[in-house]
Design a protein around this motif. Structure first.
Motif, PDB file in Angstrom:
ATOM      1  N   ASP A 213       0.806  -1.221   0.000  1.00 38.17           N
ATOM      2  CA  ASP A 213       0.000   0.000   0.000  1.00 38.17           C
ATOM      3  C   ASP A 213       0.840   1.273   0.000  1.00 38.17           C
ATOM      4  N   TYR A 214       2.135   1.162  -0.342  1.00 42.31           N
ATOM      5  CA  TYR A 214       2.947   2.391  -0.349  1.00 42.31           C
ATOM      6  C   TYR A 214       2.427   3.353  -1.423  1.00 42.31           C
ATOM      7  N   ARG A 215       2.362   4.617  -1.056  1.00 40.40           N
ATOM      8  CA  ARG A 215       1.971   5.655  -2.005  1.00 40.40           C
ATOM      9  C   ARG A 215       2.748   6.916  -1.688  1.00 40.40           C
ATOM     10  N   GLY A 216       3.453   7.444  -2.697  1.00 40.23           N
ATOM     11  CA  GLY A 216       4.210   8.666  -2.527  1.00 40.23           C
ATOM     12  C   GLY A 216       3.341   9.898  -2.689  1.00 40.23           C
ATOM     13  N   PRO A 217       3.808  11.037  -2.215  1.00 38.75           N
ATOM     14  CA  PRO A 217       2.987  12.260  -2.264  1.00 38.75           C
ATOM     15  C   PRO A 217       2.713  12.759  -3.675  1.00 38.75           C
ATOM     16  N   ASP A 218       3.564  12.389  -4.643  1.00 41.77           N
ATOM     17  CA  ASP A 218       3.390  12.877  -6.010  1.00 41.77           C
ATOM     18  C   ASP A 218       2.949  11.793  -6.986  1.00 41.77           C
ATOM     19  N   ASP A 219       2.584  10.625  -6.480  1.00 43.39           N
ATOM     20  CA  ASP A 219       2.215   9.517  -7.361  1.00 43.39           C
ATOM     21  C   ASP A 219       1.033   9.884  -8.253  1.00 43.39           C
ATOM     22  N   VAL A 220       1.120   9.470  -9.526  1.00 44.32           N
ATOM     23  CA  VAL A 220       0.016   9.694 -10.458  1.00 44.32           C
ATOM     24  C   VAL A 220      -0.746   8.406 -10.736  1.00 44.32           C
TER      25      VAL A 220
END
Length: 285
Positions: A213-220
């Motif tokens: 479930d990792y998600r970065g702040p700028d992921d599109v």
């Protein structure tokens, strides 16, 4: 893609050396699409693909790859390998629409959901990440990475031929270096040639962690189990990756510049509702 330890049997050696499924006629030119080709077709995966798994060779006894009645491809993630096209392609526009399932399995249990599309695949099945005696899951290729937090990374994967001799793969990208020294694509970066390794998409979180479930702040990439559209523009020796309408990476002087396509299974459940090849548009982003 994150490489994992290999699992093999004597069957794999025989498959690697002799299977007619993997053999391509060296005199056959790659296909350049003149109209849209739906690789999922009418639900018969064998029309365009064959299967390669590290613990099954060209067999899929666990049904890792299945087509649902709704025309959606289900990849269970229970294995390492992929669906590989029978034909080679060049100068094409590729569209993949996918969403994650919830399962993470095997050595990727509770790790970031991981998959990818290998482009311009050459050499034997299992030729990357292994040896002729101990084949791996992939082929010599250039990858369009699909992993939580890293969708659109470029991976240069130089493998070996059937005799164990190194095969060439390379790409040139304009990059900057992040705080950890990792290569990150930037239009204003320095042109750098890569004979192996990864070029991060422009917004990859430097704090990325290999957790589910990792998600970065700028992921599109679409969050959760939402559908994500990945586009690849393969024009000559150049590649452009676009994710949900955003150009995230590009490369020039790519080698190989033609080959098979491989849709990975890598310990994560994945659904694919579209896998299409078409002619390149007049304008490439």
């Amino acid at each position: 893609m994150i490489l994992r330890p290999l699992r093999t049997t004597a069957l794999l050696i025989a498959c690697l050396c002799s299977s007619s499924l993997a053999a391509a006629d060296p005199a056959t030119k790659p296909i350049t699409p003149t109209e849209t080709i739906s690789l999922l077709g009418d639900g018969d995966l064998t029309k365009y693909f064959y299967t390669w798994l590290t613990d099954g060779g060209y067999e899929d006894p666990r049904h890792v790859f299945t087509m649902g009645p709704d025309g959606v491809l289900h990849i269970s993630g229970e294995g390492f390998g992929g669906l590989t096209t029978r034909q080679e392609y060049a100068d094409y526009y590729l569209v993949i629409e996918y969403r994650w399932g919830t399962a993470t399995l095997l050595t990727r249990k509770d790790r970031a959901r991981d998959s990818g599309v290998l482009l311009h695949c050459q050499g034997p099945d299992g030729g990357f990440g292994g040896t002729p005696e101990n084949p791996g899951p992939w082929m010599t290729s250039i990858e369009c990475q699909i992993i939580e937090g890293g969708v659109g990374d470029i991976l240069v994967l130089p493998g070996k031929d059937a005799a164990g001799k190194p095969m060439k793969a390379e790409a040139t990208c304009t990059i900057v270096r992040d705080r950890d020294g990792e290569a990150v694509w930037s239009p204003q970066g320095v042109a750098t040639r890569f004979e192996k390794g990864r070029i991060n998409w422009y917004g990859r979180d430097p704090n990325w962690d290999d957790v589910v479930d990792y998600r970065g702040p700028d992921d599109v990439e679409s969050p959760g189990q939402g559908w994500t559209k990945v586009e690849v523009f393969a024009a000559g020796d150049s590649l452009v990756y676009r994710v949900n309408g955003v150009v995230v990476n590009r490369a020039a002087h790519v080698y190989p510049r033609q080959g098979k396509l491989l849709l990975q299974t890598e310990g994560a459940e994945l659904f694919v509702r579209k896998a299409e090849l078409g002619p390149l548009p007049q304008e490439i982003p």
